[in-house]
Structures are given as structure tokens and as C-alpha cells.
Enzyme design. Sequence first.
Site, PDB file in Angstrom:
ATOM      1  N   ASP A  39      -5.257  -4.435   0.896  1.00 49.19           N
ATOM      2  CA  ASP A  39      -5.391  -5.171  -0.362  1.00 49.19           C
ATOM      3  C   ASP A  39      -5.083  -6.664  -0.229  1.00 49.19           C
ATOM      4  OD1 ASP A  39      -2.699  -4.784  -0.081  1.00 49.19           O
ATOM      5  OD2 ASP A  39      -2.380  -3.812  -2.023  1.00 49.19           O
ATOM      6  N   SER A  77       2.057  -0.631   2.231  1.00 46.45           N
ATOM      7  CA  SER A  77       1.374  -1.918   2.318  1.00 46.45           C
ATOM      8  C   SER A  77       1.570  -2.618   3.669  1.00 46.45           C
ATOM      9  CB  SER A  77       1.816  -2.795   1.154  1.00 46.45           C
ATOM     10  OG  SER A  77       1.048  -3.955   1.107  1.00 46.45           O
ATOM     11  N   ASP A 136      -2.688  -1.692   4.048  1.00 45.45           N
ATOM     12  CA  ASP A 136      -3.510  -0.845   3.176  1.00 45.45           C
ATOM     13  C   ASP A 136      -4.752  -1.553   2.641  1.00 45.45           C
ATOM     14  OD1 ASP A 136      -1.938  -2.529   1.616  1.00 45.45           O
ATOM     15  OD2 ASP A 136      -1.951  -1.165  -0.088  1.00 45.45           O
TER      16      ASP A 136
HETATM   17  C1  G1P Z   1       5.361  -8.504  -2.926  1.00 46.13           C
HETATM   18  C2  G1P Z   1       4.635  -9.733  -3.411  1.00 46.13           C
HETATM   19  C3  G1P Z   1       3.877  -9.403  -4.684  1.00 46.13           C
HETATM   20  C4  G1P Z   1       2.939  -8.232  -4.444  1.00 46.13           C
HETATM   21  C5  G1P Z   1       3.710  -7.065  -3.862  1.00 46.13           C
HETATM   22  C6  G1P Z   1       2.793  -5.914  -3.461  1.00 46.13           C
HETATM   23  O1  G1P Z   1       6.279  -8.074  -3.888  1.00 46.13           O
HETATM   24  O2  G1P Z   1       5.514 -10.797  -3.628  1.00 46.13           O
HETATM   25  O3  G1P Z   1       3.170 -10.544  -5.105  1.00 46.13           O
HETATM   26  O4  G1P Z   1       2.318  -7.841  -5.628  1.00 46.13           O
HETATM   27  O5  G1P Z   1       4.428  -7.469  -2.707  1.00 46.13           O
HETATM   28  O6  G1P Z   1       1.896  -6.304  -2.452  1.00 46.13           O
HETATM   29  P1  G1P Z   1       7.850  -8.452  -3.830  1.00 46.13           P
HETATM   30  O7  G1P Z   1       8.356  -7.958  -2.501  1.00 46.13           O
HETATM   31  O8  G1P Z   1       7.922  -9.943  -3.904  1.00 46.13           O
HETATM   32  O9  G1P Z   1       8.438  -7.756  -5.024  1.00 46.13           O
HETATM   33 ZN    ZN Z   2      -0.981  -4.111   0.725  1.00 43.17          ZN
END
Ligand code: G1P
Ligand code: ZN
Length: 538
Positions: free
Chosen positions: A280, A112, A278
Site C-alpha cells: 500500500d 505492513s 503489503d
Molecule cells: C504509520 C504512518 C501512518 C500510516 C500507518 C499505516 O502509522 O505514520 O501515516 O497510516 O503507519 O501504514 P503510525 O506508526 O505513525 O501510527
Molecule cells: Zn503497508
Amino acid sequence: MIKTVSTNPFTDQRPGTSGLRKKVTVFEQENYTENFIQSLFNVLEGFNGKTLVLGGDGRFYNDRVAQIAIRMAAANGFGRVIVGRGGLLSTPAASNIIRKYGAYGGIILSASHNMGGPTGDFGIKYNGGNGGPAPEKITEAIFAQSKTISSYKISDAPDIYLNTIGSSTVDGLTIEVIDPVADYATLMQSLFDFDLIRTLIKSGFTMKFDGMSAITGPYGTRIFEDLLGAAKGTVMSGVPLPDFGGHHPDPNLVHAKELCDLVIGGKGPDFGAASDGDGDRNLIVGKGIYVTPSDSLAIIAANAICALGYSKGIAGVARSMPTSCAADRVAQKLKINQFETPTGWKFFGNLLDAGLITVCGEESFGTGSNHVREKDGVWAVLMWLNILAHRKQSVHSIVLSHWAEYGRNYYTRHDYEEVSTDAANGLMNGLRGKLPTLIGQNNIVKADDFSYDDPVDGSRTEGQGIRLIFENGSRIIYRLSGTGTSGATLRIYIESYEADNSKQGLDSQTALASLITMASNVSDLGKFTGRTSPTVIT
Ligand code: G1P
Ligand code: ZN
């Protein structure tokens, strides 16, 4: 030829909020990647002869793992792999391909918004036949497999050429290399009024889209420049690079600073947007205004009806628990369903599949709808463009009129990155221990550790973040990140509601100052972490 290779298990292959995410150097260990993919295939059932979708965000190691995944898919009995040219697919595009072609599931190679390159992060996610992230019962089963695995199956075929569109065969597996953008662009044209947006752009409306040297560059160029007629150069950093140009591909005020300065500063284009590694996530800015993702979700829910694909109205809206309550007010007014889920897109899947919601989002720059089963950065940008074209107002005036109608949820998230795991756990356990005693102090009416009962499959998920809820609806939330790869990241989310239009113009850090101080004091933040200020504020 198919080989069976003996291997020893690793103990750390538990998928987090969004797949297995580790340093590239961890994935590079002998058999590490193969073990994880075999553990996944061992858990899945009935895929013999079926289709697997494959693609990633183009980060360093994407090309190697794409080859490994194809060879292992062949050895394990898949019939066909659909792969984006160059091994590339944005996360939402992969979700669309799975759904459109009725695939068994898909493997997405991405970490990501985390840094890329040889010293950066890599990740592997599995999405099921609905196009969405695997539910916890699958990810936990993969983890269990990974702890006992003793062999994996792989074809010994040479590397497969993935840089041209076309079809080939390896050990009985058909490999179809497709244009990563085409199907996605078609889907977007079915959801949004491209003619209306084209007219807006022709009339002199200007925009910039920051691809952050990651996957959405080609999507943005095709859709905004080629199809919608935005000027050449509208897409900045539009070529995906394995190390994202050394930058952090996270679309927020810190990492997309150049774009934000330009647009929010008021001297640049009318509209600015960015997406992450990525594809999203999304960031939305206008002249003189940054739209918080929580507000963006609420505004999208309130205005979705402007867009072709949502013109019959939306069934409901869901937000992750730490996301501000702004969207709830829209749901109440529209008399539609409203849900509060744990953090992570996978919790929206059942609600979307059951038709209980149409639009959903998270405060972490994620917004999306039932068109795929992932959040979708370019979709959010197009939704905003469609709303702007329909309402013929600026971003700024749309946000102000939304606050005037529904009230403003002042909101901020403070991240404390790379805190020691012990300190972070100590702080959370300390808070958990004193939850009952907090109720009644400082007008706190509720203090708990959030848990969620999925209304569709009845599953219960616990320990999803500590909430302090105040009499006037203000909230302080603490949770630890499930996506980091070094140390722990503590996230503190702070929100307060302001109905009075004359008091809605403050900077959010100012408006929330007393709650911010209370959040540190109540959690003994300084004592546990030694930190006095956050590393990132969004
Ligand atoms: C983080 C964001 C969460 C999202 C995830 C994936 O996760 O807070 O909302 O779904 O990235 O993009 P976290 O690092 O807080 O577990
Ligand atoms: Zn992402």
C-alpha cells in the site's frame, strides 16, 4: 465438524492505527489468533452465508493464520471465502476484491512495512464492505469482546490446499482460490492509459521497481514487465519471501537505499519506485530527485486529469494532518474540496464514500484514490508513469515546475524509535501541559492537540498529535506511532513554506535546521529520551 473451544481472554488485543499488530511470537500463543478472529466475528452482524475475502502479504505465519481464518469462517457461518493463491493478496488488491465481488468484508494478514520472519511482526486487519479499514467503533468493539471472550468456533477440517486456483468446500463454506493479481491488473487498466505508458517505455524510458521481497513483486512483474513492456529485470527483489530477505520492507530512503542511490545518483534509470510489505505504500524517485510523499500527493492532485480514470477532474483532496500542506494549495487553485484528517487511512473512507474527495494521501509514503479504500503503492507508480508519459518531462522537471507554480513546502519527519513508553508519554504530556504558554513565543500562533470532526458521520476523534503552527504557516507536529510493537516511536514532523523560486533549491534538513532545533528544545527531547538524533529521517 464444527468445534466450540473454551478460551481465556487476552488483555492486549486493541487494534492500532492499522489492525492488530504484534510480534509473531505473541500471535503464536495458544488461542491468541483464534480469540482475536472470534472477537471480530462476534462484533460483525448479518454475515451468515455471505462472502469473506482473505489474503496477506506472505510474511511468516501468513500461511498458518490463513488456515485458521478459513476454518473459523466456516464455523461461524460465512458462505464463501475468496482467497488469493497461496494466501496472498496485497492490501489494495484485497480492497478491490471486496468491492468488486460485493463481499461482506475481508481479513488482511499483514504488518505492513514492519520486519517479518519468526522474530518479526505479524498483523490482522479487518476491512468492511466498502473495502476500507474498519472504523474505530468496530475496532473498539473488537477490543471490548477480546477482553471477555470465553470460547471460539472452529472447523476441525484438515488444512485446505491454497496453491492452485479453483474451488472447494469445507463444512458448508465454499473456498475460491483466485489469482491475486488478475482483478487488480484489470482495475489499473481501466484507470490509466497503458498504451501511452507503453509508448513511453518503447521510446527508451527506463525504470526500476523494488518489490522489497514482499507482496508487490508479482504485481509489478505482471503490470510493468508483462503488460507495459518494461525490460525483464525492471522489478528487483520481486519474489515475496516470508522474512522479506531479512530486510525492512519499507520504501524510504533508508530501506530502499540501493534503488535510491542508483536512480537519484543519476547513473541509473529515469524513474525508480518501490512498495512496502503489503503493497500500500510507495516511494517515487527520479534522476537527481527524491519526491517527498507530500509533494507526490500534491503533484498527483494537480495532474490526475492526465489519467484516463480521472480525466473529468477530481472532486477533492484530503491529507493526514502531519502531511505537508502542499496539496492544499493545489485544491485552492483547482477550487475543489480539501480536508485534513487524523493519521491513518481509515479516516479517508467516509470522505471517499461520500464522493467528497477523489485523491488522498499521507506523508508516510501513502497515496491513493477512490478506486479502492486503501492506499495503493502500484497505483501511485502507474499514476506517475501516466503523468510522465503525458507531460513528456522528467520527474525532476515536473517537481521543479510544481514548486515554481505553487511554492515549495520544505518537509521532513524525524523518528525516534524504541524510546521507552514512559519517556514518550512524559514528553507528550509535558508538551500538552504547556500548550497555552507556547502561543505568542517564537511567532507561534496556534498550539493544540489535533482533533477531527468527521463531516460525514459526525464522529469526533481527539488527541491526534500536538501542533505548533507559526505565523508564516510553518509547523512542528509531535505524535506517537500507533503501529509499533516495541517501546514507543516518537515522530516529529517539520514543515516550512517557501514561495520564492530562487530559494527552493536547498536540502530540506538545511532549510529546516532552525525549526528542527526548536522542535527538540520546546519538547525537552534530550531530557526525556536521552536522544540527540533521530533513528530515521524521511
Ligand atoms: C504509520 C504512518 C501512518 C500510516 C500507518 C499505516 O502509522 O505514520 O501515516 O497510516 O503507519 O501504514 P503510525 O506508526 O505513525 O501510527
Ligand atoms: Zn503497508
